[in-house]
Design a protein around this motif. Structure first.
Motif, mmCIF file in Angstrom:
data_model
loop_
_atom_site.group_PDB
_atom_site.id
_atom_site.type_symbol
_atom_site.label_atom_id
_atom_site.label_comp_id
_atom_site.label_asym_id
_atom_site.label_seq_id
_atom_site.Cartn_x
_atom_site.Cartn_y
_atom_site.Cartn_z
ATOM 1 N N MET A 76 0.849 -1.184 0.000
ATOM 2 C CA MET A 76 0.000 0.000 0.000
ATOM 3 C C MET A 76 0.891 1.243 0.000
ATOM 4 O O MET A 76 1.932 1.276 0.660
ATOM 5 C CB MET A 76 -0.888 0.021 1.248
ATOM 6 N N ASN A 77 0.471 2.262 -0.728
ATOM 7 C CA ASN A 77 1.160 3.549 -0.707
ATOM 8 C C ASN A 77 1.127 4.105 0.718
ATOM 9 O O ASN A 77 0.077 4.222 1.324
ATOM 10 C CB ASN A 77 0.438 4.519 -1.670
ATOM 11 N N GLU A 78 2.276 4.403 1.278
ATOM 12 C CA GLU A 78 2.337 4.857 2.668
ATOM 13 C C GLU A 78 1.903 6.306 2.834
ATOM 14 O O GLU A 78 1.475 6.725 3.910
ATOM 15 C CB GLU A 78 3.753 4.674 3.220
ATOM 16 N N VAL A 79 2.007 7.086 1.773
ATOM 17 C CA VAL A 79 1.676 8.518 1.863
ATOM 18 C C VAL A 79 0.168 8.744 1.733
ATOM 19 O O VAL A 79 -0.458 9.364 2.580
ATOM 20 C CB VAL A 79 2.435 9.321 0.783
ATOM 21 N N ALA A 80 -0.433 8.235 0.665
ATOM 22 C CA ALA A 80 -1.871 8.458 0.435
ATOM 23 C C ALA A 80 -2.492 7.198 -0.166
ATOM 24 O O ALA A 80 -2.808 7.156 -1.354
ATOM 25 C CB ALA A 80 -2.070 9.659 -0.488
ATOM 26 N N PRO A 81 -2.640 6.158 0.664
ATOM 27 C CA PRO A 81 -3.217 4.910 0.139
ATOM 28 C C PRO A 81 -4.669 5.089 -0.298
ATOM 29 O O PRO A 81 -5.442 5.764 0.385
ATOM 30 C CB PRO A 81 -3.117 3.952 1.326
ATOM 31 N N ARG A 82 -4.991 4.512 -1.445
ATOM 32 C CA ARG A 82 -6.348 4.653 -1.980
ATOM 33 C C ARG A 82 -6.988 3.274 -2.182
ATOM 34 O O ARG A 82 -6.333 2.344 -2.650
ATOM 35 C CB ARG A 82 -6.334 5.428 -3.299
ATOM 36 N N VAL A 83 -8.265 3.201 -1.856
ATOM 37 C CA VAL A 83 -9.024 1.957 -1.979
ATOM 38 C C VAL A 83 -10.278 2.234 -2.798
ATOM 39 O O VAL A 83 -11.077 3.115 -2.449
ATOM 40 C CB VAL A 83 -9.420 1.402 -0.591
ATOM 41 N N ALA A 84 -10.450 1.502 -3.882
ATOM 42 C CA ALA A 84 -11.635 1.659 -4.733
ATOM 43 C C ALA A 84 -12.656 0.576 -4.400
ATOM 44 O O ALA A 84 -12.291 -0.583 -4.179
ATOM 45 C CB ALA A 84 -11.248 1.583 -6.212
ATOM 46 N N THR A 85 -13.920 0.962 -4.377
ATOM 47 C CA THR A 85 -14.955 -0.001 -3.984
ATOM 48 C C THR A 85 -16.337 0.547 -4.262
ATOM 49 O O THR A 85 -16.515 1.759 -4.408
ATOM 50 C CB THR A 85 -14.831 -0.326 -2.477
ATOM 51 N N LYS A 86 -17.311 -0.353 -4.339
ATOM 52 C CA LYS A 86 -18.701 0.112 -4.328
ATOM 53 C C LYS A 86 -19.300 -0.062 -2.931
ATOM 54 O O LYS A 86 -20.499 0.092 -2.736
ATOM 55 C CB LYS A 86 -19.544 -0.601 -5.393
ATOM 56 N N TYR A 87 -18.437 -0.397 -1.968
ATOM 57 C CA TYR A 87 -18.847 -0.530 -0.568
ATOM 58 C C TYR A 87 -18.038 0.443 0.300
ATOM 59 O O TYR A 87 -17.234 0.022 1.136
ATOM 60 C CB TYR A 87 -18.613 -1.968 -0.085
ATOM 61 N N PRO A 88 -18.211 1.755 0.115
ATOM 62 C CA PRO A 88 -17.367 2.715 0.836
ATOM 63 C C PRO A 88 -17.495 2.636 2.352
ATOM 64 O O PRO A 88 -16.491 2.769 3.063
ATOM 65 C CB PRO A 88 -17.839 4.084 0.313
ATOM 66 N N ASN A 89 -18.685 2.411 2.867
ATOM 67 C CA ASN A 89 -18.867 2.347 4.327
ATOM 68 C C ASN A 89 -18.183 1.121 4.929
ATOM 69 O O ASN A 89 -17.512 1.208 5.953
ATOM 70 C CB ASN A 89 -20.359 2.352 4.691
ATOM 71 N N VAL A 90 -18.372 -0.023 4.278
ATOM 72 C CA VAL A 90 -17.732 -1.264 4.742
ATOM 73 C C VAL A 90 -16.212 -1.134 4.674
ATOM 74 O O VAL A 90 -15.497 -1.487 5.611
ATOM 75 C CB VAL A 90 -18.200 -2.478 3.904
ATOM 76 N N ALA A 91 -15.721 -0.613 3.549
ATOM 77 C CA ALA A 91 -14.276 -0.490 3.355
ATOM 78 C C ALA A 91 -13.660 0.465 4.380
ATOM 79 O O ALA A 91 -12.627 0.155 4.988
ATOM 80 C CB ALA A 91 -13.974 -0.002 1.934
ATOM 81 N N GLU A 92 -14.293 1.612 4.579
ATOM 82 C CA GLU A 92 -13.755 2.588 5.525
ATOM 83 C C GLU A 92 -13.714 2.014 6.940
ATOM 84 O O GLU A 92 -12.722 2.174 7.655
ATOM 85 C CB GLU A 92 -14.602 3.868 5.497
ATOM 86 N N ALA A 93 -14.792 1.325 7.331
ATOM 87 C CA ALA A 93 -14.846 0.728 8.672
ATOM 88 C C ALA A 93 -13.764 -0.340 8.829
ATOM 89 O O ALA A 93 -13.110 -0.418 9.874
ATOM 90 C CB ALA A 93 -16.227 0.127 8.921
ATOM 91 N N TYR A 94 -13.562 -1.146 7.793
ATOM 92 C CA TYR A 94 -12.570 -2.217 7.871
ATOM 93 C C TYR A 94 -11.158 -1.653 8.047
ATOM 94 O O TYR A 94 -10.408 -2.087 8.941
ATOM 95 C CB TYR A 94 -12.624 -3.101 6.619
ATOM 96 N N PHE A 95 -10.780 -0.693 7.225
ATOM 97 C CA PHE A 95 -9.419 -0.158 7.306
ATOM 98 C C PHE A 95 -9.207 0.656 8.586
ATOM 99 O O PHE A 95 -8.102 0.685 9.129
ATOM 100 C CB PHE A 95 -9.091 0.662 6.052
ATOM 101 N N ARG A 96 -10.278 1.280 9.071
ATOM 102 C CA ARG A 96 -10.177 2.001 10.342
ATOM 103 C C ARG A 96 -9.886 1.015 11.474
ATOM 104 O O ARG A 96 -9.063 1.282 12.350
ATOM 105 C CB ARG A 96 -11.465 2.780 10.607
ATOM 106 N N GLU A 97 -10.546 -0.150 11.429
ATOM 107 C CA GLU A 97 -10.297 -1.197 12.434
ATOM 108 C C GLU A 97 -8.859 -1.707 12.371
ATOM 109 O O GLU A 97 -8.297 -2.145 13.379
ATOM 110 C CB GLU A 97 -11.265 -2.368 12.228
ATOM 111 N N GLN A 98 -8.282 -1.654 11.172
ATOM 112 C CA GLN A 98 -6.900 -2.094 11.001
ATOM 113 C C GLN A 98 -5.901 -0.998 11.380
ATOM 114 O O GLN A 98 -4.683 -1.194 11.308
ATOM 115 C CB GLN A 98 -6.631 -2.516 9.541
#
Length: 207
Positions: free
Chosen positions: A107-129
């Motif tokens: 993952m890009n350490e400066v500005a990692p980007r994640v593409a998805t059609k599940y923005p809420n699920v993705a944001e919650a998952y990475f926040r937990e990590q």
């Protein structure tokens, strides 16, 4: 309130598996039901009306009461967070949400980007990590994002993994297993509890 029970159903694979399940539960659905291109189908002899919708819209129809009950994937319920009751895991349309990307890439350490059609699920998952990422919302062809450099990772539904492989992507983490659920509008559950409970009982026996 009408005695007709209105069911919102997603088009596609879930629809086919749900129809098979309803038939096993001894609901008499006509043969032409499977091939109909109509968006609203009445089955008067069973007291049922079916609304065929996009999978992401089913929970919305149920929440707003235009459908009494519905069949929706757990992925949709997690993403949409609609005010509905989840009464039964139908154990159909097995798949899972996963993080994927190009093989052997960090993952890009400066500005990692994640593409998805599940923005809420993705944001919650990475926040937990403990990872802060920029979420890019896409509506389709999610696999394209890391290939063209739009994102470091994607979060998407995986069924067989074939689509990822065909696009040269690797799965990194599995987020959650997904099956389809029987959901109900809270007001409908009070007004049509007997009809809904009967359907839940009949479906429970064949799940």
């Amino acid at each position: 309130m009408s005695n007709i029970l209105t069911i919102a159903m997603p088009k596609g694979r879930i629809f086919e598996e749900a129809v098979e399940l309803l038939r096993k539960a001894d609901y008499k659905l006509p043969p032409e039901f499977d091939d109909s291109r109509k968006l609203i189908i009445d089955v008067a002899e069973e007291g049922l009306r079916f609304i065929l919708a996009k999978p992401m819209d089913v929970a919305t129809y149920v929440e707003h009461g235009v459908a009494d009950v519905g069949i929706a994937g757990k992925d949709v319920l997690l993403e949409e967070e609609r005010d509905v009751y989840e009464l039964l895991d139908l154990k159909i349309s097995h798949c899972y949400l996963a993080v994927a990307g190009l093989p052997d890439t960090k993952m890009n350490e400066v500005a990692p980007r994640v593409a998805t059609k599940y923005p809420n699920v993705a944001e919650a998952y990475f926040r937990e990590q403990g990872e802060q990422v920029e979420i890019i919302k896409l509506n389709g062809s999610i696999e394209l994002a890391p290939i063209i450099g739009l994102s470091d990772r994607i979060v998407d539904i995986v069924s067989t993994g074939r689509t990822l492989k065909e696009n040269g992507l690797s799965e990194y983490e599995r987020i959650i297993n997904v099956t389809s659920r029987f959901i109900v509008n809270p007001v409908s559950y009070r007004m049509k509890d007997k009809q809904i409970d009967e359907m839940v009982t009949r479906l429970s026996e064949v799940v």
